[in-house]
Scaffold this motif. Structure first.
Motif, PDB file in Angstrom:
ATOM      1  N   LEU A 295      20.469  -1.416  33.311  1.00  0.00           N
ATOM      2  CA  LEU A 295      19.475  -1.556  34.361  1.00  0.00           C
ATOM      3  C   LEU A 295      18.087  -1.672  33.751  1.00  0.00           C
ATOM      4  O   LEU A 295      17.633  -0.787  33.029  1.00  0.00           O
ATOM      5  N   ARG A 296      17.425  -2.806  34.043  1.00  0.00           N
ATOM      6  CA  ARG A 296      16.093  -3.043  33.496  1.00  0.00           C
ATOM      7  C   ARG A 296      15.179  -3.579  34.588  1.00  0.00           C
ATOM      8  O   ARG A 296      15.608  -4.252  35.517  1.00  0.00           O
ATOM      9  N   GLY A 297      13.887  -3.287  34.450  1.00  0.00           N
ATOM     10  CA  GLY A 297      12.901  -3.904  35.309  1.00  0.00           C
ATOM     11  C   GLY A 297      12.577  -5.281  34.752  1.00  0.00           C
ATOM     12  O   GLY A 297      12.152  -5.403  33.593  1.00  0.00           O
ATOM     13  N   VAL A 298      12.800  -6.338  35.539  1.00  0.00           N
ATOM     14  CA  VAL A 298      12.656  -7.706  35.039  1.00  0.00           C
ATOM     15  C   VAL A 298      11.628  -8.461  35.878  1.00  0.00           C
ATOM     16  O   VAL A 298      11.589  -8.340  37.108  1.00  0.00           O
ATOM     17  N   GLU A 299      10.798  -9.268  35.195  1.00  0.00           N
ATOM     18  CA  GLU A 299       9.791 -10.093  35.854  1.00  0.00           C
ATOM     19  C   GLU A 299      10.162 -11.565  35.652  1.00  0.00           C
ATOM     20  O   GLU A 299      10.404 -12.000  34.519  1.00  0.00           O
ATOM     21  N   VAL A 362      14.599  -8.846  27.271  1.00  0.00           N
ATOM     22  CA  VAL A 362      15.429  -9.639  28.180  1.00  0.00           C
ATOM     23  C   VAL A 362      15.181 -11.129  27.950  1.00  0.00           C
ATOM     24  O   VAL A 362      16.109 -11.938  28.028  1.00  0.00           O
ATOM     25  N   VAL A 363      13.931 -11.507  27.645  1.00  0.00           N
ATOM     26  CA  VAL A 363      13.623 -12.896  27.288  1.00  0.00           C
ATOM     27  C   VAL A 363      14.423 -13.299  26.055  1.00  0.00           C
ATOM     28  O   VAL A 363      15.035 -14.377  26.014  1.00  0.00           O
ATOM     29  N   ASP A 364      14.463 -12.429  25.041  1.00  0.00           N
ATOM     30  CA  ASP A 364      15.231 -12.710  23.829  1.00  0.00           C
ATOM     31  C   ASP A 364      16.729 -12.807  24.139  1.00  0.00           C
ATOM     32  O   ASP A 364      17.435 -13.640  23.565  1.00  0.00           O
ATOM     33  N   GLY A 365      17.196 -11.963  25.046  1.00  0.00           N
ATOM     34  CA  GLY A 365      18.607 -12.009  25.439  1.00  0.00           C
ATOM     35  C   GLY A 365      18.945 -13.339  26.094  1.00  0.00           C
ATOM     36  O   GLY A 365      20.024 -13.902  25.875  1.00  0.00           O
ATOM     37  N   MET A 366      18.017 -13.873  26.902  1.00  0.00           N
ATOM     38  CA  MET A 366      18.215 -15.159  27.550  1.00  0.00           C
ATOM     39  C   MET A 366      18.266 -16.275  26.511  1.00  0.00           C
ATOM     40  O   MET A 366      19.109 -17.186  26.583  1.00  0.00           O
ATOM     41  N   LYS A 367      17.369 -16.222  25.522  1.00  0.00           N
ATOM     42  CA  LYS A 367      17.343 -17.233  24.458  1.00  0.00           C
ATOM     43  C   LYS A 367      18.657 -17.217  23.679  1.00  0.00           C
ATOM     44  O   LYS A 367      19.225 -18.282  23.375  1.00  0.00           O
ATOM     45  N   GLU A 368      19.158 -16.038  23.382  1.00  0.00           N
ATOM     46  CA  GLU A 368      20.406 -15.915  22.629  1.00  0.00           C
ATOM     47  C   GLU A 368      21.583 -16.451  23.445  1.00  0.00           C
ATOM     48  O   GLU A 368      22.487 -17.099  22.912  1.00  0.00           O
ATOM     49  N   TYR A 369      21.557 -16.171  24.735  1.00  0.00           N
ATOM     50  CA  TYR A 369      22.616 -16.656  25.621  1.00  0.00           C
ATOM     51  C   TYR A 369      22.644 -18.186  25.622  1.00  0.00           C
ATOM     52  O   TYR A 369      23.705 -18.803  25.538  1.00  0.00           O
ATOM     53  N   ILE A 370      21.457 -18.821  25.673  1.00  0.00           N
ATOM     54  CA  ILE A 370      21.363 -20.286  25.667  1.00  0.00           C
ATOM     55  C   ILE A 370      21.829 -20.842  24.324  1.00  0.00           C
ATOM     56  O   ILE A 370      22.520 -21.867  24.259  1.00  0.00           O
ATOM     57  N   ARG A 371      21.443 -20.160  23.217  1.00  0.00           N
ATOM     58  CA  ARG A 371      21.854 -20.616  21.896  1.00  0.00           C
ATOM     59  C   ARG A 371      23.384 -20.616  21.748  1.00  0.00           C
ATOM     60  O   ARG A 371      23.974 -21.542  21.181  1.00  0.00           O
ATOM     61  N   LYS A 372      24.031 -19.586  22.278  1.00  0.00           N
ATOM     62  CA  LYS A 372      25.488 -19.498  22.198  1.00  0.00           C
ATOM     63  C   LYS A 372      26.147 -20.631  22.976  1.00  0.00           C
ATOM     64  O   LYS A 372      27.159 -21.204  22.543  1.00  0.00           O
ATOM     65  N   ILE A 373      25.577 -20.952  24.129  1.00  0.00           N
ATOM     66  CA  ILE A 373      26.121 -22.054  24.921  1.00  0.00           C
ATOM     67  C   ILE A 373      25.932 -23.376  24.193  1.00  0.00           C
ATOM     68  O   ILE A 373      26.836 -24.222  24.102  1.00  0.00           O
TER      69      ILE A 373
END
Length: 378
Positions: A295-299, A362-373
């Motif tokens: 659970l994180r606060g996300v903008e 969370v931004v870094d997590g999104m970048k990593e998710y895109i890189r894996k795809i």
């Protein structure tokens, strides 16, 4: 036993009987309920014919009018909580024609039942809800739709069910769902049949699809799951059980249509403190919508046309904030999210129309998710 074209059963004996006359008003009422509505009237001779052919009861046309008057009188008494004399007075006054349950249409020269316990649109909505429930087997959905549509005439029911079927959803193959819900509710209950009951744990086998034959098989090689049930919830057409798992020491949700052989085991449930920590109103948003994660606060920044979609996803609760941007083309939403790959996948669905702004992790997590795809397609 033979049937008419209208699918009424025909009695083979006793045609023209004058016995069973006390049943006649009830049979008249049921016939009108089934065959008539505001757009379809039934003439007295049709009722006489039905009574004779299908029920073996002789009736004169004048007696049909008397029966209908008695039905209207009884309905007025029941619905308005008045005595028989008051009901007779109302029926004698032409001003109260609109109070009648069975109406005679002078232009079309026939009777119809005008007032129902439910509005036609209510029945249509209830039928659609039944058909949209993914947790119901197809035959169960049909049976429940029949029960709902019994409140309107045959022609109206046929139209409602036809329209609902056009929007039919994928159904479960598990015929045990209704029994599962009953068993789980009893296990959760603190009182059964007026007697005190201690909420208890249940056991069940949990299903998954097999890639070999596309059929459902038991998880864990058929090993029984044992959990403490706390609540049943519906989300996106599926029924879920929220239960405490002793092994994992946390609340987990299970699809009820994937549960088989559900049984109470007589052992008091555990996990009361963990369940009390859950806010059920936000649970759907945090778990069902985005699945389990930290659970994180996300903008996030979205284009303005996506505001409806975002509000439907995150709501407008106390912990969710919306701010229009100065460029008048975007808005920012800040909310608590259980961050996971499912969340990142949901973000990807909007392409360049959305951007995660904070926190950096969370931004870094999104970048990593895109890189894996991207790597999969290299």
């Amino acid at each position: 036993m033979a049937k008419t074209d209208d699918e009424f059963e025909i009695l083979k004996k006793g045609h023209g009987r004058k016995s069973d006359q006390k049943l006649k008003p009830y049979l008249v009422l049921q016939y009108l309920l089934k065959k008539s509505d505001e757009n379809n009237v039934i003439a007295a001779p049709q009722i006489v014919e039905y009574l004779k052919v299908c029920c073996g009861i002789y009736a004169e046309r004048r007696s049909i009018y008397r029966d209908i008057e008695e039905i209207n009188k009884a309905m007025l008494m029941v619905e308005n909580d008045i005595d028989i004399l008051e009901a007779e007075e109302l029926l004698a006054d032409d001003k109260y024609d609109e109070e009648k349950f069975i109406v005679y249409d002078k232009n079309r020269k026939g009777f119809y039942t005008r007032r129902r316990f439910y509005d036609l649109y209510d029945i249509r909505l209830l039928a659609e809800c039944v058909y949209s429930a993914k947790f119901l087997e197809a035959k169960q959905a049909e049976r429940l739709a029949d029960i709902v549509c019994a409140q309107v005439s045959e022609k109206q029911a046929k139209k409602i069910k036809y329209d609902a079927v056009l929007t039919d959803r994928v159904k479960t193959n598990n015929a045990e769902v209704i029994n599962n819900i009953t068993t789980i509710n009893e296990a959760i209950s603190k009182e059964i049949d007026g007697k005190k009951h201690i909420p208890e744990k249940i056991s069940f086998t949990y299903l998954k699809y097999s890639i070999n034959d596309k059929k459902q098989v038991s998880r864990r090689h058929g090993e029984k799951y044992i959990v403490s049930p706390y609540a049943l919830m519906i989300n996106d057409g599926n029924y879920y059980l929220l239960a405490f798992d002793d092994k994992k020491q946390k609340i987990i949700h299970y699809r009820v249509d994937r549960m088989k052989n559900v049984e109470p085991i007589g052992e008091p449930r555990s996990g009361e403190d963990e369940f009390r920590k859950i806010d059920l109103k936000s649970y759907t948003k945090k778990v069902f919508s985005m699945f389990n994660g930290e659970l994180r606060g996300v903008e996030m920044r979205f284009i303005n046309p996506l505001l409806d979609t975002v509000i439907e996803r995150f709501g407008t609760g106390a912990n969710t904030f919306y701010t229009p941007m100065s460029d008048k083309r975007h808005f920012i939403v800040k909310t608590d999210i259980e961050v996971s790959n499912q969340f990142f996948g949901w973000i990807c669905g909007f392409g360049n129309q959305v951007k995660i702004l904070n926190p950096p992790s969370v931004v870094d997590g999104m970048k990593e998710y895109i890189r894996k795809i991207q790597k999969v397609y290299e």
